[in-house]
Design an enzyme around this catalytic site. Sequence first.
Site, PDB file in Angstrom:
ATOM      1  N   CYS A 230       0.838  -1.215   0.000  1.00 54.20           N
ATOM      2  CA  CYS A 230       0.000   0.000   0.000  1.00 54.20           C
ATOM      3  C   CYS A 230       0.872   1.264   0.000  1.00 54.20           C
ATOM      4  CB  CYS A 230      -0.941   0.016   1.198  1.00 54.20           C
ATOM      5  SG  CYS A 230      -0.102  -0.125   2.783  1.00 54.20           S
TER       6      CYS A 230
ATOM      7  N   HIS B   6      -1.354   1.363   7.443  1.00 50.67           N
ATOM      8  CA  HIS B   6      -1.814   1.261   6.063  1.00 50.67           C
ATOM      9  C   HIS B   6      -1.666   2.641   5.424  1.00 50.67           C
ATOM     10  CE1 HIS B   6      -4.108  -0.258   2.761  1.00 50.67           C
ATOM     11  NE2 HIS B   6      -5.152   0.535   2.964  1.00 50.67           N
TER      12      HIS B   6
END
EC number: 3.4.19.12
Length: 369
Positions: free
Chosen positions: A32, A311
């Site tokens: 990510c 994330h």
Amino acid sequence: MGAAGSKLEKALGDQFPEGERYFGLENFGNTCYCNSVLQALYFCVPFREQLLDYYSSNKNGADAEDNLLTCLADLFTQISSQKKKTGVIAPKRFVQRLKKQNELFRSYMHQDAHEFLNFLLNELVDILEKEAQAAKNEAETSSPYEKTANGTKNPQANGVQKEPLVTWVHQNFQGILTNETRCLRCETVTARDETFFDLSLDIEQNSSITSCLKNFSSTETLNAEDKFFCDKCCSLQEAQKRMKIKKPPHILVIHLKRFKYIEQLGRYKKLSYRVVFPLELKLSNTMEDADSEYSLFAVVVHVGSGPNHGHYVSLVKSHNHWLFFDDENVEMIDESAVQTFFGSAQEYSSNTDHGYILFYESLAANNKS
């Protein structure tokens, strides 16, 4: 994503920009950090256009050696030439090349998006510089008559006076900082220029980008053990030092230093501080001349309470619409939602989505085009 893609198309309806593509990127196990930065770069339109131009004029077929530049150009070309307007693409070739090239990004551990952006831009520059040098050497060896007619044509063969090549990566992202040091005894000012692709700013609770930039350019006194060696006085002297932006870049990338090493804890801690980043930014306090005005077009957001896990997602402005990219998923968001990523005014908050890397485009650059 099919349903999400069609949902995005429905949301935009007739306003779906002509020729634009909104594609999510598949996550290959903790990639990510890479996906969020790639989306921000894809919607950095001048960079994207120059990369696509580069690709179309450098298609050497199968014999061309794979590198990060060809893999990135191939990925951007793949996205821009999709028949569908929305969907998901797997940046497999790019991620494989990245891991092959740098062991830092090989593990499945949480990586830093800012380190990745830095590595990528410097790598692209290296590749472009090597290609330019190779083309120059080829041109010189293929025209020996020109060389003999004008005497020796290579006075800087040893690289002493070599002018640095300005690539299209430099044209987009490079700015110049001036480091000024003034001796408090003789008042002589020593100025040293240095280039940058992004500005890393220290942050404070309940602050703004403008105040962080002010701090970045504030005057610091060098004394005690930090005295400055003045060439004019030929000795160590007290001095004042400050950083100024001498030449602002077309694309101003600001990295907020949200990960701080805490001595007592012996580890890094994430600072969830609320730092307001405006949609329109004026660089007034750092420039000698007039204000430089910028418009925000992308934000890489770190989601999570600590530096070693979490994330990354990105917010992107495209054709006056704001979009939210979270790996495979893409959705429209309201402009007012951008402020929910400023950070938390309290130390402990359930909101862990904080703006980490900000991408601003110069309005002067827009007016020229």
